[in-house]
Design an enzyme around this catalytic site. Structure first.
Site: not given
Ligand code: S3P
Length: 441
Positions: A172, A326, A23, A27, A357, A398, A353, A174
């Protein structure tokens, strides 16, 4: 497709560094690409997901170079500024990476050009309305397959975007990060409410880059408020990416669940929005010691030692879930080795995911002889004795690693089919597995 067969070892031992957090790597590349100035990012994760982000930023005109050597990876990013990206001449292929697609959807919403985001078969099945709808409210024109639900996404951005007041319906990071990126291109202050208490790497990094964000999270909850003022130019920021706790989690479970193990993991990120797996394993009775707590890149990190432990079943749900979303597949392996039942609830997001999962974990565990009851939002696992089996990764990194660790704890050999998919987040996984298995004593 490659497969790997694992025979359970009598001992597991070792001490090692972990690849950079996935992550944070995404970024660092994205935010520095739209920053003013240049930055170097050490311990950048060279997994396929983060490389997809780099390739797409390059296709958008960012100047990025990757240097890689034995145990090192450094990304150098020359920022083009908030308004310096250029229209790509082809589709932007995020391959398997949800983070790439959703964060770039937010970024593309603020550009005054046309772009199309696509991905592999798994990513094209994952929910995208969660970013398409709020970005459209901000004024971006987005067309998406399946009546706005799935990639490919065709985006014609707008400048400036409208600042919105929006309640996030799912926790989330993301989605939150996509909206924060779009908010940088909005006129006025964007207010995000509701489930904003997911992983906070975006907020930490943007603040460190000089972008003011007001944040209020309700203690013990995944709800709160974030407000972002549009138009502030981020300043480039060099950093060394902390080790990925999601990767460390595989070794943590191997260490606590194997009867003769001691593993030490150096420099692991222990951000409070990510460390649910440590808390859950400790509650199960796992012997996990954190040492040398320090800060790196505005994130808390520590060295972690795990040792063989007697585990008991627990219940996880509520605000704990986003802090270990995760890691729930590998937690299920700890649960399979624990005494009694483990209940995972409030985790329907597991189904959104790289694979569903809940289904892929339940299927693999049943093949290894463990009783699992699937629920719409989780599962109930009764601890027992795992036996070797043949497990398909279903092209989910994973799932491949989860069952490779299960193989260390089972009786008899286990074969993982589609083993190469680990390269999405941990290219060195199979090599490290060999090292921790082949120890004396
Ligand atoms: C992530 C957020 C998570 C995670 C993903 C990476 C990120 O997803 O499952 O592996 O880097 O922001 P969500 O934000 O959709 O839950």
């Amino acid at each position: 497709m490659t497969s790997q067969t694992i025979n359970p070892p009598s001992r597991l031992a070792g001490a090692f560094d972990l690849p950079g957090d996935k992550s944070i790597s995404h970024r660092a590349a994205i935010f520095n690409a739209i920053a003013e100035g240049s930055a170097t990012i050490d311990n950048f994760l060279t997994g396929a997901d983060c490389l997809a982000t780099v390739h797409l930023l390059q296709a958008l005109g960012a100047d990025i170079a990757l240097e890689q050597g034995e145990g090192m990876a450094r990304l150098t990013v020359q920022g083009v500024g908030l308004y310096g990206l250029t229209e790509p001449t082809d589709m932007l292929d995020a391959t398997n990476s949800g983070t790439t697609m959703r964060l770039l959807a937010g970024l593309m919403a603020g550009q005054s050009f046309f772009s199309v985001l696509t991905g592999d078969a798994s990513l094209r099945r994952r929910p995208m309305a969660r970013v398409v709808e709020p970005l459209a409210l901000m004024g971006a024109r987005i067309m998406a397959r399946g009546n706005g639900q799935f990639a490919p996404l065709a985006i014609r951005g707008s400048r400036p975007l409208h600042a919105i007041n929006y309640a996030l319906p799912v926790a989330s990071a993301q989605v939150k990060s996509a909206l924060i990126l779009a908010a940088l291109y909005a006129r006025g202050s964007t207010l995000l409410r509701g489930k904003v208490g997911s992983r906070d790497h975006t907020e930490r990094m943007l603040r460190a880059m000089g972008v003011p964000l007001d944040i209020a999270i309700e203690p013990g909850s995944d709800e709160g408020l974030i407000s972002i003022v549009g138009g502030v130019q981020p300043k480039a920021r060099s950093l060394a990416v902390p080790g990925d706790i999601s990767t460390a989690a595989f070794w943590m479970v191997a260490g606590v669940a194997h009867p003769n193990a001691e593993l030490t993991l150096h420099g692991v990120g222990i951000n409070p929005t990510r460390r649910g797996i440590i808390e859950a394993l400790q509650e199960m009775g796992g012997n996990i010691v954190l040492r040398k707590r320090r800060e790196q890149a505005g994130e808390p990190i520590a060295d972690i030692t795990v040792r063989s432990s007697g585990l008991r079943g627990i219940e996880v749900g509520g605000a704990m879930i986003p802090t270990m979303i995760d890691e729930l597949p590998i937690l299920a392996i700890a649960a399979a080795c624990a005494e009694g039942r483990t209940i995972i609830r409030d985790a329907a997001e597991m189904r959104a995911k790289e694979t569903d999962r809940i289904a892929t974990v339940a299927d693999g565990l049943s093949r290894m002889g463990i009783a699992v009851e699937q629920r719409p939002d989780g599962m109930i696992i009764t601890g027992g004795k795992m036996h070797g089996a043949t497990i398909d990764s279903h092209d989910d990194h994973r799932i491949a690693m989860t069952f490779a660790i299960a193989a260390l704890l089972a009786s008899g050999p286990t074969t993982i089919q589609g083993a190469e998919v680990v390269s999405v987040s941990y290219p060195a996984f199979w090599a490290e597995l060999n090292k921790v298995m082949n120890v004396e004593g």
